[in-house]
Design a protein around this motif. Structure first.
Motif, mmCIF file in Angstrom:
data_model
loop_
_atom_site.group_PDB
_atom_site.id
_atom_site.type_symbol
_atom_site.label_atom_id
_atom_site.label_comp_id
_atom_site.label_asym_id
_atom_site.label_seq_id
_atom_site.Cartn_x
_atom_site.Cartn_y
_atom_site.Cartn_z
ATOM 1 N N MET A 204 5.719 7.588 -5.688
ATOM 2 C CA MET A 204 6.675 6.758 -6.420
ATOM 3 C C MET A 204 7.791 6.271 -5.501
ATOM 4 S SD MET A 204 5.647 6.623 -9.657
ATOM 5 C CE MET A 204 6.972 6.452 -10.829
ATOM 6 N N LYS A 205 8.133 7.078 -4.510
ATOM 7 C CA LYS A 205 9.218 6.706 -3.599
ATOM 8 C C LYS A 205 8.734 5.827 -2.449
ATOM 9 C CE LYS A 205 12.742 8.510 -0.493
ATOM 10 N NZ LYS A 205 13.433 9.700 0.058
ATOM 11 N N TYR A 206 7.594 6.180 -1.863
ATOM 12 C CA TYR A 206 7.203 5.554 -0.593
ATOM 13 C C TYR A 206 6.315 4.323 -0.728
ATOM 14 C CZ TYR A 206 9.182 9.685 1.604
ATOM 15 O OH TYR A 206 10.043 10.666 2.002
ATOM 16 N N VAL A 207 5.707 4.103 -1.889
ATOM 17 C CA VAL A 207 4.863 2.903 -2.024
ATOM 18 C C VAL A 207 5.780 1.705 -2.261
ATOM 19 C CG1 VAL A 207 3.001 1.789 -3.290
ATOM 20 C CG2 VAL A 207 2.910 4.243 -2.892
ATOM 21 N N THR A 208 6.250 1.141 -1.175
ATOM 22 C CA THR A 208 7.131 -0.022 -1.200
ATOM 23 C C THR A 208 6.661 -1.032 -0.171
ATOM 24 O OG1 THR A 208 8.643 0.861 0.465
ATOM 25 C CG2 THR A 208 9.104 1.428 -1.841
ATOM 26 N N LYS A 209 7.130 -2.245 -0.321
ATOM 27 C CA LYS A 209 6.741 -3.320 0.593
ATOM 28 C C LYS A 209 7.091 -2.985 2.041
ATOM 29 C CE LYS A 209 9.279 -7.035 0.446
ATOM 30 N NZ LYS A 209 9.844 -8.301 -0.049
ATOM 31 N N ASP A 210 8.313 -2.491 2.261
ATOM 32 C CA ASP A 210 8.753 -2.240 3.634
ATOM 33 C C ASP A 210 7.991 -1.102 4.298
ATOM 34 O OD1 ASP A 210 10.547 -4.296 3.597
ATOM 35 O OD2 ASP A 210 12.258 -3.058 3.020
ATOM 36 N N ASN A 211 7.466 -0.157 3.510
ATOM 37 C CA ASN A 211 6.663 0.914 4.093
ATOM 38 C C ASN A 211 5.235 0.462 4.385
ATOM 39 O OD1 ASN A 211 8.647 2.891 4.224
ATOM 40 N ND2 ASN A 211 8.268 3.608 2.152
ATOM 41 N N ILE A 212 4.746 -0.491 3.590
ATOM 42 C CA ILE A 212 3.381 -1.001 3.802
ATOM 43 C C ILE A 212 3.365 -2.036 4.927
ATOM 44 C CG2 ILE A 212 1.461 -2.237 2.702
ATOM 45 C CD1 ILE A 212 2.638 -1.160 -0.010
ATOM 46 N N TRP A 213 4.365 -2.907 4.922
ATOM 47 C CA TRP A 213 4.449 -3.973 5.926
ATOM 48 C C TRP A 213 5.883 -4.019 6.427
ATOM 49 C CZ3 TRP A 213 3.775 -9.915 4.680
ATOM 50 C CH2 TRP A 213 3.849 -10.641 5.878
ATOM 51 N N LYS A 214 6.123 -3.439 7.590
ATOM 52 C CA LYS A 214 7.468 -3.426 8.143
ATOM 53 C C LYS A 214 7.953 -4.849 8.382
ATOM 54 C CE LYS A 214 7.154 1.075 10.400
ATOM 55 N NZ LYS A 214 7.256 1.803 11.678
ATOM 56 N N THR B 102 -0.912 7.176 -17.731
ATOM 57 C CA THR B 102 -1.537 8.366 -17.157
ATOM 58 C C THR B 102 -1.404 8.320 -15.637
ATOM 59 O OG1 THR B 102 -3.686 7.282 -16.922
ATOM 60 C CG2 THR B 102 -3.220 8.379 -19.031
ATOM 61 N N PRO B 103 -1.548 9.466 -14.957
ATOM 62 C CA PRO B 103 -1.516 9.473 -13.489
ATOM 63 C C PRO B 103 -2.562 8.536 -12.888
ATOM 64 C CG PRO B 103 -1.342 11.705 -14.337
ATOM 65 C CD PRO B 103 -1.640 10.829 -15.512
ATOM 66 N N GLU B 104 -3.718 8.432 -13.543
ATOM 67 C CA GLU B 104 -4.768 7.544 -13.034
ATOM 68 C C GLU B 104 -4.331 6.084 -13.096
ATOM 69 O OE1 GLU B 104 -5.243 9.938 -15.296
ATOM 70 O OE2 GLU B 104 -6.285 11.384 -13.992
ATOM 71 N N GLN B 105 -3.666 5.699 -14.187
ATOM 72 C CA GLN B 105 -3.182 4.319 -14.311
ATOM 73 C C GLN B 105 -2.103 4.016 -13.268
ATOM 74 O OE1 GLN B 105 -2.067 4.677 -18.474
ATOM 75 N NE2 GLN B 105 -3.704 3.272 -19.104
ATOM 76 N N ILE B 106 -1.242 4.981 -13.035
ATOM 77 C CA ILE B 106 -0.189 4.803 -12.025
ATOM 78 C C ILE B 106 -0.793 4.665 -10.639
ATOM 79 C CG2 ILE B 106 1.740 5.966 -10.874
ATOM 80 C CD1 ILE B 106 2.460 7.165 -13.609
ATOM 81 N N ARG B 107 -1.786 5.510 -10.326
ATOM 82 C CA ARG B 107 -2.433 5.448 -9.007
ATOM 83 C C ARG B 107 -3.131 4.107 -8.813
ATOM 84 N NH1 ARG B 107 -4.035 8.944 -5.039
ATOM 85 N NH2 ARG B 107 -2.007 9.849 -5.520
ATOM 86 N N LYS B 108 -3.815 3.613 -9.848
ATOM 87 C CA LYS B 108 -4.492 2.314 -9.730
ATOM 88 C C LYS B 108 -3.485 1.202 -9.463
ATOM 89 C CE LYS B 108 -7.774 -0.868 -11.867
ATOM 90 N NZ LYS B 108 -7.004 -2.042 -11.379
ATOM 91 N N ARG B 109 -2.352 1.250 -10.160
ATOM 92 C CA ARG B 109 -1.331 0.229 -9.958
ATOM 93 C C ARG B 109 -0.815 0.281 -8.512
ATOM 94 N NH1 ARG B 109 1.898 -2.347 -13.799
ATOM 95 N NH2 ARG B 109 0.118 -2.053 -15.179
ATOM 96 N N GLN B 110 -0.653 1.473 -7.969
ATOM 97 C CA GLN B 110 -0.199 1.622 -6.581
ATOM 98 C C GLN B 110 -1.236 1.074 -5.599
ATOM 99 O OE1 GLN B 110 0.454 5.829 -6.628
ATOM 100 N NE2 GLN B 110 2.607 5.646 -7.263
#
Length: 708
Positions: free
Chosen positions: A114-124, A163-171
């Motif tokens: 929830m904290k680290y899946v962000t644009k800047d972490n994926i693409w600096k 659900t955790p599965e729905q959140i993971r898919k969205r990530q």
């Protein structure tokens, strides 16, 4: 699947099969890349450690400096490694260097994702100036910037019942979107690619698709939840000239040394250059554009509202301790001892720390935690706060001039201390951990200080937060307040009185009667207010005030021929009632903001931090006050634990005389706050939220302190 089976499949099914195959291929490609990168990193670390060991052996052959830690031969051969659970999210984790990918989610817990899946972490964020220098056309680089800025900064999560599965898919869909857009953008070569970019993105149909009924509209696919209107607009460039105009306005691609400060423009008029801001000419008569730019930059430096600097406590020159010995002089501390004695869930070290650094950190940390247990009168096993807390030495910092000397991570419940700059901040960070972890244990979902109005937060904690911010007023302050309140209420009655019957409309005899009525009215209200008279009420109104208002109304009738109308009666009634009631306020206890709070607010005006109000937030004031409390409770010096407890000191040069500002509690305020902390730990022990012990320091043997 055989060829015959594949032939029988429909075109739609075949496309789905290809899609799955592509995902599997991509997944394994990324996984293999990660494994290769980690293997190379391990080999590099191994080589570095080998060199450090060789240098150390060479030094030992040449003789000891006298300051080195003496480690028994058997212990020195054993490499000091991370211990306990893998904390995760450390600065040395591989994804931080190459960018976050879907495969990395498997090694994170829910809070981390929830904290680290962000644009800047994926693409600096790219260095666009460097891209241009490396040959990327300036328009392409600007388009990359525009589209990247339009990508959502973080995942758009489904509702709270997901659900955790729905959140993971969205990530996973979000990461795919960022990486796919990145790949397409970095493949652009020219202006034609810019003009065709949206068309290609749309025709692929992965994230958006053309509406079959309204052909001028597009809709998002299930995978394209995070595609926003802003992103779609940024992708659509129909006119390169419009792109050029925006690029010029933003001075994109201009070297920072030649860039105008924001809001400034330079114009050439009648043979001279002008510096303009907010349509005002700030300077004229300049001979060149370069001279005008330099003038604008100098004016911006002198302008108010300059960027605030970060506060950085001075590094301790020597880390001293003169407290009891805890037996680690002959047997140095190790990870197993940390887990056994304190119950830590795990610990880790920065890759750059050599064996001596690791051993010194373990030893100083061990003594500091034992001192902390003694100061708080708790069992050493309670230091880990129910085996939840982890410790990290130099593995999780960001570096740089403004880097924190130490920090606590609530998501992973870990304290990180830098090699030596972190010395002195351990009590402060443990205070954060206590505030956070026990808050979660109480069910308030985080720091108790940020949920202080929650009924589940113990009473002693609420009283502590109040004591940090408010103090009882002095008699002089109370007298000044009371006089000001009464004076203001009197002035209000006189103002209303003056509006009822202007003095220009009455003669001298009538004026004397009018003034007498006013004086009697004010005097009666003040006398009854001071004497706390139990008032007789009629129809919701105080009887004596109504009678006085009626008397005044009859006087105005005698003078002007008209009684007071209802609006004037009500205004006079409530003005007098307010004067009488003000004495009830004067009888109440009065509090004032503490110097601790006021100075913390001043620190926020002087120094920068991640968020507004950092220094005077309850969370940070609690941690600083806690470090001071530990300092006061200990009968001996323990620099590694609380050497920085008195460091939040600065000078304010804005006034005529230089003023020292301390964002820590002092004097009577400090005594009162310390007493509140005593109550907090007594109540928390009583509630069995933290384990106490009866005999704290009597069983340990004191020894002479040593400087490190």
């Amino acid at each position: 699947m055989g060829q015959n089976e594949l032939k029988e499949k429909s075109i739609t099914d075949k496309r789905k099969i290809l899609d799955v195959a592509f995902k599997i291929t991509e997944y394994h490609k990324r996984e293999i890349t990660q494994l290769m990168e980690e293997k190379v990193k391990e080999e590099e670390e191994s080589e570095t450690e080998k060199k450090v060991t060789e240098e150390k052996e060479a030094d030992e052959d040449g003789g000891s400096t006298g300051n080195d830690l003496e480690v028994p031969e058997a212990e020195s051969k054993k490499k000091i490694e991370d211990f306990g659970r893998k904390i995760g999210g450390a600065r040395k984790d591989a994804w931080r260097d190459r960018g976050l990918q879907i495969v990395d989610l498997g090694s994170m817990n829910e809070a981390e994702t929830m904290k680290y899946v962000t644009k800047d972490n994926i693409w600096k964020k790219p260095n666009y100036l460097q891209m241009i220098k490396d040959g990327t056309p300036i328009r392409v680089a600007f388009f990359v910037k525009e589209v990247r800025n339009a990508l959502p900064a973080k995942v758009s999560y489904p509702n709270q019942n997901a659900t955790p599965e729905q959140i993971r898919k969205r990530q996973e869909d979000y990461i795919s979107l960022i990486l796919d857009v990145k790949e397409k953008l970095l493949a652009l070569k020219d202006e034609n690619g810019i003009l065709q970019f949206f068309k290609v993105f749309e025709e692929e149909g992965v994230y958006i698709k053309r509406d079959t009924y309204y052909m001028h509209m597009v809709s998002r696919t299930e995978k394209g939840t995070d595609v926003t209107n802003r992103l779609i607009k940024a992708m659509q460039v129909r006119n390169i000239a419009a792109l050029d105009r925006k690029m010029e306005r933003e001075q994109f691609g201009v070297d920072p040394e030649h860039k105008l400060p924001k809001g400034y423009t330079v114009r050439y008029l009648n043979g001279e250059y002008l510096v303009i801001k907010n349509r005002r000419v700030l300077k004229d008569g300049l001979k060149s554009e370069a001279e005008a730019i330099q003038a604008a930059r100098e004016m911006e430096k002198l302008a108010p509202g300059l960027r605030k600097q970060s506060f950085m406590p001075q590094q301790l020159e020597n880390v001293k301790r003169d407290g009891p010995s805890y037996g680690i002089d002959n047997t140095p501390a190790n990870g197993e001892l940390y887990m056994e004695k304190f119950g830590f869930s795990g610990g880790e070290f920065g890759n750059w720390m050599n064996e001596q650094d690791r051993q010194e950190s373990l030893n100083m940390g061990y003594e500091a935690f034992m001192d902390l247990a003694a100061a708080l009168e708790i069992d050493p096993t309670a230091i880990s706060l129910d085996n939840r807390l982890a410790i990290a030495f130099g593995s999780r910092g960001k570096g740089g001039k403004a880097a924190a000397v130490a920090h606590y991570e609530p998501l992973l419940e870990v304290i990180n201390l830098t090699k030596m700059r972190g010395a002195g901040s351990l009590a402060h960070e443990w205070g954060h951990a206590f505030d956070d972890i026990l808050g979660k244990k109480l069910g308030v979902n985080g720091f108790m200080t940020t949920h202080i109005n929650d009924d589940r937060v113990p009473k002693s904690m609420k009283e502590l937060v109040i004591a940090m911010k408010m103090r009882p007023a002095t008699e002089e302050e109370k007298q000044q307040r009371d006089e000001a309140l009464v004076k203001r209420a009197e002035a209000n009655v006189e103002r209303v009185f003056g509006q009822l019957l202007p003095e220009t409309r009455i003669n001298e005899m009538e004026m004397k009667t009018w003034k007498r009525l006013r004086t009697e009215l004010i005097g009666s209200a003040e006398q009854r207010g001071r004497d706390k008279v139990m008032e007789e009420v009629n129809g919701g109104h105080i009887k004596w005030i109504d009678e006085k208002v009626e008397e005044i109304s009859q006087f105005t009738k005698a003078v002007t021929g008209h009684i007071l109308n209802k609006e004037d009666r009500d205004r006079l009634y409530y003005a007098v009632n307010g004067l009488e009631s003000v004495f009830e306020i004067c009888r109440r206890e009065m509090t004032q903001p503490t110097e601790f709070y006021n100075n913390s607010v001043k620190f926020d005006s002087m120094y920068s931090k991640e968020s507004k109000g950092y220094w005077h937030s309850d969370e940070e004031m609690f941690a600083r006050a806690f470090a001071c409390y530990v300092h006061d409770k200990l009968a001996w010096r323990s620099d590694y634990l609380c050497g920085h407890s008195e460091s939040a000191v600065a000078f304010d040069f804005s006034a005529e005389e230089t003023v020292m500002i301390k964002a820590i509690p002092e004097g009577e305020e400090r005594k009162r706050i310390d007493q509140c902390f005593d109550k907090v730990f007594a109540e928390f022990r009583e509630l069995e939220l933290i384990k106490g012990r009866e005999e704290v320091a009597d069983q340990v043997v004191r020894k002479r302190g040593r400087a490190r």
